[in-house]
Design a protein around this motif. Structure first.
Motif, PDB file in Angstrom:
ATOM      1  N   GLU A 177       0.852  -1.235  -0.116  1.00 22.86           N
ATOM      2  CA  GLU A 177      -0.215  -0.117   0.106  1.00 22.86           C
ATOM      3  C   GLU A 177       0.916   1.330  -0.002  1.00 22.86           C
ATOM      4  OE1 GLU A 177      -1.649   3.619   1.002  1.00 22.86           O
ATOM      5  OE2 GLU A 177      -0.648   2.531   2.720  1.00 22.86           O
ATOM      6  N   THR A 178       0.632   2.257  -0.862  1.00 20.89           N
ATOM      7  CA  THR A 178       1.458   3.427  -0.990  1.00 20.89           C
ATOM      8  C   THR A 178       0.601   4.413  -1.465  1.00 20.89           C
ATOM      9  OG1 THR A 178       3.607   4.214  -1.604  1.00 20.89           O
ATOM     10  CG2 THR A 178       2.284   2.926  -3.341  1.00 20.89           C
ATOM     11  N   ALA A 179       1.265   5.860  -1.322  1.00 23.72           N
ATOM     12  CA  ALA A 179       0.644   6.939  -2.145  1.00 23.72           C
ATOM     13  C   ALA A 179       1.065   6.695  -3.712  1.00 23.72           C
ATOM     14  CB  ALA A 179       1.284   8.215  -1.589  1.00 23.72           C
ATOM     15  N   CYS A 180       0.120   7.323  -4.410  1.00 26.87           N
ATOM     16  CA  CYS A 180       0.309   6.995  -5.729  1.00 26.87           C
ATOM     17  C   CYS A 180      -0.324   8.069  -6.639  1.00 26.87           C
ATOM     18  CB  CYS A 180       0.089   5.616  -6.237  1.00 26.87           C
ATOM     19  SG  CYS A 180      -1.960   5.582  -6.389  1.00 26.87           S
ATOM     20  N   ILE A 181       0.036   8.003  -7.940  1.00 29.88           N
ATOM     21  CA  ILE A 181      -0.592   8.768  -9.033  1.00 29.88           C
ATOM     22  C   ILE A 181      -1.754   7.820  -9.530  1.00 29.88           C
ATOM     23  CG2 ILE A 181      -0.480  10.386 -11.147  1.00 29.88           C
ATOM     24  CD1 ILE A 181       2.584  10.674 -10.366  1.00 29.88           C
ATOM     25  N   MET A 189       7.379   8.634 -12.229  1.00 30.69           N
ATOM     26  CA  MET A 189       7.504   8.890 -10.687  1.00 30.69           C
ATOM     27  C   MET A 189       7.683  10.275 -10.547  1.00 30.69           C
ATOM     28  SD  MET A 189       8.363   6.835  -7.980  1.00 30.69           S
ATOM     29  CE  MET A 189       9.764   5.347  -8.329  1.00 30.69           C
ATOM     30  N   ILE A 190       7.272  10.856  -9.680  1.00 33.95           N
ATOM     31  CA  ILE A 190       7.146  12.365  -9.189  1.00 33.95           C
ATOM     32  C   ILE A 190       8.120  12.475  -7.837  1.00 33.95           C
ATOM     33  CG2 ILE A 190       5.970  14.446  -8.621  1.00 33.95           C
ATOM     34  CD1 ILE A 190       5.630  13.294 -11.670  1.00 33.95           C
ATOM     35  N   TYR A 191       8.908  13.266  -7.906  1.00 32.24           N
ATOM     36  CA  TYR A 191       9.670  13.801  -6.857  1.00 32.24           C
ATOM     37  C   TYR A 191       9.202  14.741  -6.130  1.00 32.24           C
ATOM     38  CZ  TYR A 191      13.862  14.488  -4.107  1.00 32.24           C
ATOM     39  OH  TYR A 191      14.757  14.798  -2.701  1.00 32.24           O
ATOM     40  N   ASN A 192       9.126  14.617  -4.669  1.00 30.59           N
ATOM     41  CA  ASN A 192       8.452  15.660  -3.772  1.00 30.59           C
ATOM     42  C   ASN A 192       9.230  17.090  -3.736  1.00 30.59           C
ATOM     43  OD1 ASN A 192       6.124  16.436  -2.358  1.00 30.59           O
ATOM     44  ND2 ASN A 192       7.171  15.867  -0.633  1.00 30.59           N
ATOM     45  N   GLY A 193      10.437  17.034  -4.172  1.00 32.02           N
ATOM     46  CA  GLY A 193      11.298  18.363  -4.233  1.00 32.02           C
ATOM     47  C   GLY A 193      12.384  18.331  -3.505  1.00 32.02           C
ATOM     48  N   PRO A 194      13.054  19.252  -3.558  1.00 32.29           N
ATOM     49  CA  PRO A 194      14.401  19.406  -2.799  1.00 32.29           C
ATOM     50  C   PRO A 194      14.167  19.789  -1.598  1.00 32.29           C
ATOM     51  CG  PRO A 194      14.081  21.345  -4.014  1.00 32.29           C
ATOM     52  CD  PRO A 194      12.830  20.398  -4.339  1.00 32.29           C
ATOM     53  N   PRO A 195      15.202  19.625  -0.583  1.00 30.76           N
ATOM     54  CA  PRO A 195      14.954  19.941   0.899  1.00 30.76           C
ATOM     55  C   PRO A 195      14.598  21.396   1.287  1.00 30.76           C
ATOM     56  CG  PRO A 195      17.015  18.455   0.717  1.00 30.76           C
ATOM     57  CD  PRO A 195      16.673  18.975  -0.813  1.00 30.76           C
ATOM     58  N   ARG A 200       5.810  19.273  -3.741  1.00 28.83           N
ATOM     59  CA  ARG A 200       5.239  18.958  -4.949  1.00 28.83           C
ATOM     60  C   ARG A 200       4.007  17.814  -4.910  1.00 28.83           C
ATOM     61  NH1 ARG A 200       9.752  17.875  -8.072  1.00 28.83           N
ATOM     62  NH2 ARG A 200      10.161  20.225  -8.164  1.00 28.83           N
ATOM     63  N   ILE A 201       4.203  17.142  -3.950  1.00 27.73           N
ATOM     64  CA  ILE A 201       3.001  15.942  -3.876  1.00 27.73           C
ATOM     65  C   ILE A 201       2.342  16.200  -2.544  1.00 27.73           C
ATOM     66  CG2 ILE A 201       2.726  13.417  -3.579  1.00 27.73           C
ATOM     67  CD1 ILE A 201       5.744  13.381  -4.746  1.00 27.73           C
ATOM     68  N   TYR A 202       3.055  16.051  -1.416  1.00 26.11           N
ATOM     69  CA  TYR A 202       2.596  16.411   0.030  1.00 26.11           C
ATOM     70  C   TYR A 202       3.587  17.248   0.718  1.00 26.11           C
ATOM     71  CZ  TYR A 202      -0.051  11.755  -0.063  1.00 26.11           C
ATOM     72  OH  TYR A 202      -0.683  10.813  -0.341  1.00 26.11           O
ATOM     73  N   HIS A 203       2.829  18.056   1.481  1.00 24.76           N
ATOM     74  CA  HIS A 203       3.794  19.109   2.207  1.00 24.76           C
ATOM     75  C   HIS A 203       4.501  18.221   3.474  1.00 24.76           C
ATOM     76  CE1 HIS A 203       2.333  22.949   0.477  1.00 24.76           C
ATOM     77  NE2 HIS A 203       1.532  22.326   0.055  1.00 24.76           N
ATOM     78  N   ASP A 204       5.297  17.518   2.984  1.00 27.28           N
ATOM     79  CA  ASP A 204       5.828  16.577   4.244  1.00 27.28           C
ATOM     80  C   ASP A 204       7.290  16.036   3.826  1.00 27.28           C
ATOM     81  OD1 ASP A 204       6.278  14.463   5.654  1.00 27.28           O
ATOM     82  OD2 ASP A 204       5.165  13.002   4.511  1.00 27.28           O
ATOM     83  N   ILE A 205       8.230  16.673   4.893  1.00 27.24           N
ATOM     84  CA  ILE A 205       9.524  16.433   4.405  1.00 27.24           C
ATOM     85  C   ILE A 205       9.952  14.777   4.678  1.00 27.24           C
ATOM     86  CG2 ILE A 205      10.274  18.597   5.492  1.00 27.24           C
ATOM     87  CD1 ILE A 205      11.158  17.185   8.070  1.00 27.24           C
ATOM     88  N   THR A 206       9.051  14.035   4.715  1.00 31.49           N
ATOM     89  CA  THR A 206       9.292  12.476   4.873  1.00 31.49           C
ATOM     90  C   THR A 206       8.820  11.864   3.606  1.00 31.49           C
ATOM     91  OG1 THR A 206       7.358  11.730   5.838  1.00 31.49           O
ATOM     92  CG2 THR A 206       9.217  12.598   7.164  1.00 31.49           C
ATOM     93  N   THR A 207       8.424  12.561   2.638  1.00 30.38           N
ATOM     94  CA  THR A 207       7.742  11.926   1.365  1.00 30.38           C
ATOM     95  C   THR A 207       8.748  12.413   0.293  1.00 30.38           C
ATOM     96  OG1 THR A 207       5.408  12.174   2.145  1.00 30.38           O
ATOM     97  CG2 THR A 207       5.761  12.301  -0.339  1.00 30.38           C
ATOM     98  N   TYR A 208       9.254  11.237  -0.542  1.00 28.31           N
ATOM     99  CA  TYR A 208      10.070  11.559  -1.503  1.00 28.31           C
ATOM    100  C   TYR A 208       9.501  11.346  -2.897  1.00 28.31           C
ATOM    101  CZ  TYR A 208      13.623  11.930   2.061  1.00 28.31           C
ATOM    102  OH  TYR A 208      14.579  12.292   3.377  1.00 28.31           O
ATOM    103  N   ASN A 242      -1.121  19.498  -9.071  1.00 28.46           N
ATOM    104  CA  ASN A 242      -0.796  19.028 -10.452  1.00 28.46           C
ATOM    105  C   ASN A 242      -1.112  17.609 -10.876  1.00 28.46           C
ATOM    106  OD1 ASN A 242      -0.555  21.777 -11.076  1.00 28.46           O
ATOM    107  ND2 ASN A 242       1.743  21.691 -10.805  1.00 28.46           N
ATOM    108  N   TYR A 243      -1.231  16.929  -9.740  1.00 24.08           N
ATOM    109  CA  TYR A 243      -1.145  15.262 -10.252  1.00 24.08           C
ATOM    110  C   TYR A 243      -2.599  14.623  -9.215  1.00 24.08           C
ATOM    111  CZ  TYR A 243       3.497  16.781 -10.733  1.00 24.08           C
ATOM    112  OH  TYR A 243       4.735  17.450 -11.114  1.00 24.08           O
ATOM    113  N   PRO A 244      -3.090  13.642 -10.055  1.00 20.01           N
ATOM    114  CA  PRO A 244      -4.272  12.941  -9.161  1.00 20.01           C
ATOM    115  C   PRO A 244      -3.870  12.052  -8.185  1.00 20.01           C
ATOM    116  CG  PRO A 244      -3.981  11.981 -11.497  1.00 20.01           C
ATOM    117  CD  PRO A 244      -3.032  13.146 -11.380  1.00 20.01           C
ATOM    118  N   ILE A 245      -3.360  12.589  -6.970  1.00 21.08           N
ATOM    119  CA  ILE A 245      -2.844  11.885  -6.117  1.00 21.08           C
ATOM    120  C   ILE A 245      -3.778  10.925  -5.339  1.00 21.08           C
ATOM    121  CG2 ILE A 245      -1.463  11.798  -3.888  1.00 21.08           C
ATOM    122  CD1 ILE A 245       0.207  12.873  -6.424  1.00 21.08           C
TER     123      ILE A 245
END
Length: 282
Positions: A177-181, A189-195, A200-208, A242-245
């Motif tokens: 089970e996981t978050a997905c598009i 595969m979408i990367y959540n963004g730099p430190p 980009r996906i979740y406002h969460d520093i533990t999501t990559y 921007n993505y159907p998360i």
């Protein structure tokens, strides 16, 4: 063992703690858990219904409070091992284990990147004949590996799938089970963004990383798993970007190298297992 706790004592103890999972401890008594996640958990249970747990050896990765591990035991598993590398959560797990009188084995010092080495003491089983390592591991691999709520939190998701495959029997099952598009047409595969800007996906520093469903299916194929299409269950997260998360749950069967294309067999095995090859995988 759990009988030494009164209902009032249980309620008082669980009220002192912060809980992620909703764990049924007694009729009418459960840990609070995050109510917003209950539809997600039901979606995962829908996928899990495609696996028979009776008499099976189960590994629960990233067990957290332990809900999925305790439920596997209640479904009839003969052995359940719970791993995590979040040691502060062990206190919640141990409380529930005591109240339930559970026999789940906790190993809260084992990373999902290091399952093979971390669980070796449980896997090595055959010393009846002189065999080189790892051929001593013949019977004690897991029948079921539960990999829930983890993939999007790891920096190297493909490696965690490889490690899961390294400890599961051919023919066994992975509950994922996981978050997905929510897209099964395009592999991406979408990367959540730099430190400092992981939004980009979740406002969460533990999501990559968050894969599309098609990408996830291909990642599983690349680590010697075959998805059971009828087991796929999805829900939308309701997040507007921007993505159907959303979230996806599925069951995949662990396949052998012989079930893959001949020209990719050697490369798949080289990638998914470092210590060596167990004959059962061939």
């Amino acid at each position: 063992m759990g009988g030494r706790w009164t209902d009032d004592e249980i309620l008082a103890e669980i009220s002192k703690r912060t809980w992620y999972h909703k764990i049924q401890l007694r009729p009418g008594i459960a840990t609070p858990g995050l109510k917003i996640l209950e539809p997600l958990w039901e979606s995962t249970r829908k996928s899990r219904a495609h696996i028979n747990y009776a008499g099976k050896r189960v590994l629960d990765i990233a067990s957290f409070d332990g809900m999925w591990a305790f439920e596997a035991e209640q479904l009839g598993a003969s052995l359940v091992v719970a791993t995590d590398c979040m040691q502060p959560l062990y206190s919640n797990f141990e409380l529930c284990k005591d109240i339930l009188g559970s026999k789940v084995i906790p190993m809260y010092n084992v990373s999902p990147y290091n399952l093979w080495d971390g669980l070796k003491v449980l896997l090595m089983d055959d010393f009846t004949v002189p065999l080189p390592f790892p051929q001593q591991i013949r019977h004690n691999l897991f029948d079921i590996v539960q990999h829930t709520g983890l993939l999007y939190h790891v920096r190297d998701p493909l490696w965690t799938l490889s490690q899961a495959r390294s400890v599961i029997k051919t023919g066994g099952h992975l509950l994922l089970e996981t978050a997905c598009i929510l897209d099964d047409n395009e592999s991406k595969m979408i990367y959540n963004g730099p430190p400092g800007n992981m939004t980009r996906i979740y406002h969460d520093i533990t999501t990559y990383w968050v894969p599309s469903i098609r990408c996830l299916r291909e990642m599983l194929a690349s680590t010697l798993f075959e998805v059971l299409p009828q087991s796929i269950s999805t829900i939308s997260s309701g997040i507007k970007n921007n993505y159907p998360i959303g979230r996806v749950s599925m069951v995949a069967r662990a396949i052998s190298g012989r079930e893959t294309a001949a020209d990719s067999y050697a490369e798949l095995l080289r990638i998914y297992r470092n210590p060596g090859l167990v004959p059962d995988y061939l």
